[in-house]
Design a protein around this motif. Structure first.
Motif, PDB file in Angstrom:
ATOM      1  N   TRP A 123       1.851   0.775   6.793  1.00  0.00           N
ATOM      2  CA  TRP A 123       1.175   1.626   5.819  1.00  0.00           C
ATOM      3  C   TRP A 123       0.873   2.972   6.488  1.00  0.00           C
ATOM      4  O   TRP A 123       0.239   3.026   7.543  1.00  0.00           O
ATOM      5  N   GLN A 134       0.848  -1.183   0.000  1.00  0.00           N
ATOM      6  CA  GLN A 134       0.000   0.000   0.000  1.00  0.00           C
ATOM      7  C   GLN A 134       0.891   1.243   0.000  1.00  0.00           C
ATOM      8  O   GLN A 134       1.948   1.263   0.632  1.00  0.00           O
ATOM      9  N   TRP A 189      -7.115  -4.529   9.191  1.00  0.00           N
ATOM     10  CA  TRP A 189      -7.333  -3.140   8.781  1.00  0.00           C
ATOM     11  C   TRP A 189      -8.788  -2.914   8.382  1.00  0.00           C
ATOM     12  O   TRP A 189      -9.390  -1.903   8.718  1.00  0.00           O
ATOM     13  N   SER A 236       4.169   3.324   2.101  1.00  0.00           N
ATOM     14  CA  SER A 236       4.549   2.412   3.169  1.00  0.00           C
ATOM     15  C   SER A 236       5.995   2.691   3.559  1.00  0.00           C
ATOM     16  O   SER A 236       6.781   3.175   2.751  1.00  0.00           O
ATOM     17  N   TYR A 291      -1.292   5.470   6.580  1.00  0.00           N
ATOM     18  CA  TYR A 291      -2.666   5.743   6.139  1.00  0.00           C
ATOM     19  C   TYR A 291      -3.108   7.143   6.567  1.00  0.00           C
ATOM     20  O   TYR A 291      -2.889   7.563   7.701  1.00  0.00           O
ATOM     21  N   LYS A 318      -2.558  11.312   9.690  1.00  0.00           N
ATOM     22  CA  LYS A 318      -1.701  10.191   9.312  1.00  0.00           C
ATOM     23  C   LYS A 318      -1.604   9.173  10.447  1.00  0.00           C
ATOM     24  O   LYS A 318      -1.287   9.520  11.580  1.00  0.00           O
TER      25      LYS A 318
END
Length: 210
Positions: free
Chosen positions: A123, A109, A206, A112, A125, A132
């Motif tokens: 990751w 993803q 996740w 990363s 995200y 974040k």
């Protein structure tokens, strides 16, 4: 596939089909057949031809046509495995019975990052409200990935120094030689490459969190 099955004299007391099934499982189970896949277990025997005894060998030799359960996922198939380890190269996956699966670092993803100290990928995200968030790819965690490529390597001995006891080649019904290789050899005879760079792929946790 088809193969010549040798039944030694001390096994003559067994039922012929039972002896053939045992011999085929012993020879093929947990072995990689080149361009076929990882053989798991005998499915059925389709045809048994005449048996022969050759001079100097008291065993019977029988050509058998059979089908084997084989692990060979198709490209773009989605599987769930377990993270075995992480390295700079990517994430290494195991299915429990098959370990030679890697998700390269450029197929994770995005974005990363790799933690050198913990030897883990995560990751980064971007959460809508929280900003974040680092989502780690923990060792032993279940991971959903897409198969993107497969690689077969013929690991049968090519020189006298490489020769060691190994089952002789099997033969496809069409007559094509199918070398049998052992997953325990140094070079992996069969490897898979995966990707998790899509929504819904990656750690199962996740997507189950919500």
């Amino acid at each position: 596939m088809k193969d010549t099955v040798r039944i030694a004299p001390h096994l003559f007391h067994l039922d012929t089909m039972d002896a053939i099934r045992e011999a085929l499982n012993k020879k093929f189970a947990n072995k990689v057949v080149y361009k076929v896949g990882l053989c798991i277990a005998l499915w059925d025997v389709e045809k048994v031809e005449d048996s022969f005894i050759f001079p100097g060998d008291g065993a019977t030799h029988t050509i058998v046509h059979f089908r084997f359960v084989v692990f060979r996922p198709f490209v773009d198939e989605i599987l769930i495995g377990r993270i075995k380890s992480c390295s700079k190269d990517g994430v290494h996956i195991t299915m429990g019975f098959f370990d030679d699966i890697i998700i390269p670092s450029d197929s994770l993803q995005h974005p990363s990052k790799f933690n050198e100290q913990e030897q883990l990928w995560s990751w980064e995200y971007e959460a809508p409200e929280e900003g974040k968030v680092d989502l780690p790819m923990e060792i032993g965690g279940d991971i959903r990935f897409r198969v993107v490529d497969e690689t077969f390597v013929d690991t049968t001995p090519s020189s006298p120094e490489d020769i060691k006891p190994m089952a002789p080649p099997a033969t496809a019904v069409s007559g094509t030689s199918l070398p049998i290789t052992d997953p325990a050899t140094k070079k992996a005879p069969y490897t898979l490459s995966g990707s998790i760079s899509e929504m819904g792929l990656g750690m199962v946790s996740w997507w189950n969190a919500g």
